[in-house]
Scaffold this motif. Sequence first.
Motif, PDB file in Angstrom:
ATOM      1  N   UNK A 331       0.768  -1.166   0.111  1.00  0.00           N
ATOM      2  CA  UNK A 331      -0.099  -0.078  -0.456  1.00  0.00           C
ATOM      3  C   UNK A 331       0.741   0.980   0.085  1.00  0.00           C
ATOM      4  N   UNK A 332       0.036   2.573  -0.397  1.00  0.00           N
ATOM      5  CA  UNK A 332       1.093   3.687  -0.898  1.00  0.00           C
ATOM      6  C   UNK A 332       1.306   4.444   0.588  1.00  0.00           C
ATOM      7  N   UNK A 333       1.941   5.358   0.699  1.00  0.00           N
ATOM      8  CA  UNK A 333       2.643   6.004   1.725  1.00  0.00           C
ATOM      9  C   UNK A 333       0.912   6.647   1.366  1.00  0.00           C
ATOM     10  N   UNK A 334       0.474   6.891   3.028  1.00  0.00           N
ATOM     11  CA  UNK A 334      -0.013   8.040   3.219  1.00  0.00           C
ATOM     12  C   UNK A 334      -1.805   7.764   3.099  1.00  0.00           C
ATOM     13  N   UNK A 335      -1.981   5.835   2.447  1.00  0.00           N
ATOM     14  CA  UNK A 335      -3.121   5.168   2.742  1.00  0.00           C
ATOM     15  C   UNK A 335      -3.740   4.597   3.952  1.00  0.00           C
ATOM     16  N   UNK A 336      -4.789   5.002   4.019  1.00  0.00           N
ATOM     17  CA  UNK A 336      -5.325   4.494   5.961  1.00  0.00           C
ATOM     18  C   UNK A 336      -5.550   3.725   5.863  1.00  0.00           C
ATOM     19  N   UNK A 337      -6.631   2.576   4.255  1.00  0.00           N
ATOM     20  CA  UNK A 337      -7.336   1.369   4.781  1.00  0.00           C
ATOM     21  C   UNK A 337      -7.034   1.422   3.127  1.00  0.00           C
ATOM     22  N   UNK A 338      -7.645  -0.332   3.292  1.00  0.00           N
ATOM     23  CA  UNK A 338      -7.905  -0.931   1.669  1.00  0.00           C
ATOM     24  C   UNK A 338      -8.304  -2.392   1.529  1.00  0.00           C
ATOM     25  N   UNK A 339      -9.787  -2.086   0.796  1.00  0.00           N
ATOM     26  CA  UNK A 339     -10.452  -3.370   0.731  1.00  0.00           C
ATOM     27  C   UNK A 339      -9.792  -5.037   0.645  1.00  0.00           C
ATOM     28  N   UNK A 340      -9.561  -5.900   1.071  1.00  0.00           N
ATOM     29  CA  UNK A 340      -8.759  -7.539   1.227  1.00  0.00           C
ATOM     30  C   UNK A 340      -9.758  -8.353   0.948  1.00  0.00           C
ATOM     31  N   UNK A 341      -9.791  -9.665  -0.320  1.00  0.00           N
ATOM     32  CA  UNK A 341     -10.963 -10.293  -0.017  1.00  0.00           C
ATOM     33  C   UNK A 341     -10.240 -11.189   0.166  1.00  0.00           C
ATOM     34  N   UNK A 342     -11.053 -11.839   1.116  1.00  0.00           N
ATOM     35  CA  UNK A 342     -11.116 -13.326   1.768  1.00  0.00           C
ATOM     36  C   UNK A 342     -11.661 -14.555   1.031  1.00  0.00           C
ATOM     37  N   UNK A 343     -11.251 -15.296   0.702  1.00  0.00           N
ATOM     38  CA  UNK A 343     -11.627 -16.914   0.098  1.00  0.00           C
ATOM     39  C   UNK A 343     -12.346 -17.893   1.075  1.00  0.00           C
ATOM     40  N   UNK A 344     -13.186 -17.929   0.912  1.00  0.00           N
ATOM     41  CA  UNK A 344     -13.527 -19.659   1.853  1.00  0.00           C
ATOM     42  C   UNK A 344     -13.712 -20.817   1.721  1.00  0.00           C
ATOM     43  N   UNK A 345     -13.087 -22.242   1.571  1.00  0.00           N
ATOM     44  CA  UNK A 345     -13.760 -22.427   0.664  1.00  0.00           C
ATOM     45  C   UNK A 345     -13.682 -23.785   1.860  1.00  0.00           C
ATOM     46  N   UNK A 346     -14.242 -25.241   0.953  1.00  0.00           N
ATOM     47  CA  UNK A 346     -14.385 -26.914   1.965  1.00  0.00           C
ATOM     48  C   UNK A 346     -15.598 -27.740   1.344  1.00  0.00           C
ATOM     49  N   UNK A 347     -16.071 -28.291   2.264  1.00  0.00           N
ATOM     50  CA  UNK A 347     -16.975 -29.376   1.586  1.00  0.00           C
ATOM     51  C   UNK A 347     -18.369 -30.188   2.548  1.00  0.00           C
ATOM     52  N   UNK A 348     -19.318 -30.095   1.942  1.00  0.00           N
ATOM     53  CA  UNK A 348     -20.494 -30.371   2.654  1.00  0.00           C
ATOM     54  C   UNK A 348     -19.844 -32.451   2.889  1.00  0.00           C
ATOM     55  N   UNK A 349     -20.807 -32.824   3.568  1.00  0.00           N
ATOM     56  CA  UNK A 349     -20.328 -34.543   3.597  1.00  0.00           C
ATOM     57  C   UNK A 349     -20.924 -35.262   2.239  1.00  0.00           C
ATOM     58  N   UNK A 350     -21.562 -35.066   1.115  1.00  0.00           N
ATOM     59  CA  UNK A 350     -21.595 -35.285   0.552  1.00  0.00           C
ATOM     60  C   UNK A 350     -20.393 -35.645  -0.340  1.00  0.00           C
ATOM     61  N   UNK A 351     -19.429 -34.886   0.220  1.00  0.00           N
ATOM     62  CA  UNK A 351     -18.601 -35.013  -1.495  1.00  0.00           C
ATOM     63  C   UNK A 351     -18.631 -33.503  -1.470  1.00  0.00           C
ATOM     64  N   UNK A 352     -20.085 -33.025  -2.022  1.00  0.00           N
ATOM     65  CA  UNK A 352     -19.993 -30.936  -2.590  1.00  0.00           C
ATOM     66  C   UNK A 352     -18.909 -30.676  -2.205  1.00  0.00           C
ATOM     67  N   UNK A 353     -18.688 -29.503  -2.806  1.00  0.00           N
ATOM     68  CA  UNK A 353     -17.858 -28.514  -1.847  1.00  0.00           C
ATOM     69  C   UNK A 353     -18.157 -26.787  -2.250  1.00  0.00           C
ATOM     70  N   UNK A 354     -17.482 -26.362  -1.608  1.00  0.00           N
ATOM     71  CA  UNK A 354     -18.087 -24.806  -1.574  1.00  0.00           C
ATOM     72  C   UNK A 354     -17.045 -24.253  -1.423  1.00  0.00           C
ATOM     73  N   UNK A 355     -16.863 -22.757  -2.047  1.00  0.00           N
ATOM     74  CA  UNK A 355     -16.140 -21.429  -2.378  1.00  0.00           C
ATOM     75  C   UNK A 355     -16.709 -20.342  -2.035  1.00  0.00           C
ATOM     76  N   UNK A 356     -16.298 -19.262  -1.480  1.00  0.00           N
ATOM     77  CA  UNK A 356     -16.807 -18.263  -1.135  1.00  0.00           C
ATOM     78  C   UNK A 356     -15.719 -16.967  -1.246  1.00  0.00           C
ATOM     79  N   UNK A 357     -16.096 -15.582  -1.124  1.00  0.00           N
ATOM     80  CA  UNK A 357     -15.426 -14.535  -0.508  1.00  0.00           C
ATOM     81  C   UNK A 357     -16.384 -13.734  -0.482  1.00  0.00           C
TER      82      UNK A 357
END
Length: 365
Positions: A331-357
């Motif tokens: 990040x540049x000098x003087x910038x107080x904040x920025x947005x950051x995207x986090x990714x969540x992944x995993x599986x359901x018990x039936x083997x289906x997968x999930x992913x999201x942000x």
Amino acid sequence: MRRILCILICVSMFSMIFAAMPVSANSEHKVDLSTWTAESYPAVSGFPIGVWTVSTDHTSVYQSNNGQPTMFYSDFLAFGTEMQGTIKVTGTDDDLIGFALGFQPGDSSNTNADYLLIDWKRGTQYYNFGTPSCGPGGTAYIGLAVSHVEGVPNADEFWHHVDQDVTCSPLGQGVTELARATNLGSTGWVIGQEYIFKFEFTSTSLKVYVDGVLEIDITGDFQNGRVAFYNFSQAGVTYSGFTLQLEAVIDIDPDTLNSKSNGQWITCYIELPEGYDVANIDVSTILLNDIVPAESEPTEIGDYDTDGIPDLMVKFDRAEVLGLVGETNDYEEGIKSYDFTLTVTGELLDGSTFEGQDTVKVLSK
């Protein structure tokens, strides 16, 4: 902070944008068509019921009859889904193939049926189906269209997308065309050619893509129900390789990350769409980017946002998350904040997968 989490049930999916936020997906799970159900509308003379034959690996289905309107519907609900797969006609003729969204079991005889029909005609043709259809006949036009189905239409109404006022189908029991496709609205399908269809469907929006091109984009007040494959007077049609992405809601708390603040945990709340239970998420498979949940903090299920729908709560170590953010962002000098995207992944018990942000605000050092 509320954002869209994508729960994926698929082999390989695609990127899309929810609420101006990119969502990518990849998975190893195709839709199992052996759990789907066939249902045909009442027979008209010379047009038998549909015959749907599922492949041995359960990933494709072949409809073999040139018959009356027939559906092959899913065991899951359509709202909050993004589904993709292929359709191919190897049979002769030039009639109607397609899909229904919001179809309910028994709708072929339900005077209160209310769903969307996406159908594609190979060539323009006039036809009168006669008794017991009782309609005056009409012209089915070449091209791809979306229509609103209400009640129990007769065959003529399915054929040319109208709501007739006849003894066997009074007004309010018919098919009303809503829109033609942008590029394929007057172009027919081709025998032997495989087309990739993708649907994004919510209570207020429908988007239909063909071979990656947005062809139908409408808004309205739509009803929930099943996803269905649809044929009318067209034999030799294969639907295959369908994958499903479900939309859910995620809330990451806190929504602002500050290395100087107190607290040890980042908390993630996951809410699944109607018909899916957060109790079926395999917690051991969940990752936030490459970070595993805190072993010392058990997951809990509760209605944390008081909307009447259960959420799954899982916690991650704050220091690990801040370390991830610091390593991957400049990040540049003087910038107080920025947005950051986090990714969540995993599986359901039936083997289906999930992913999201989900996107959080990060305070600069």
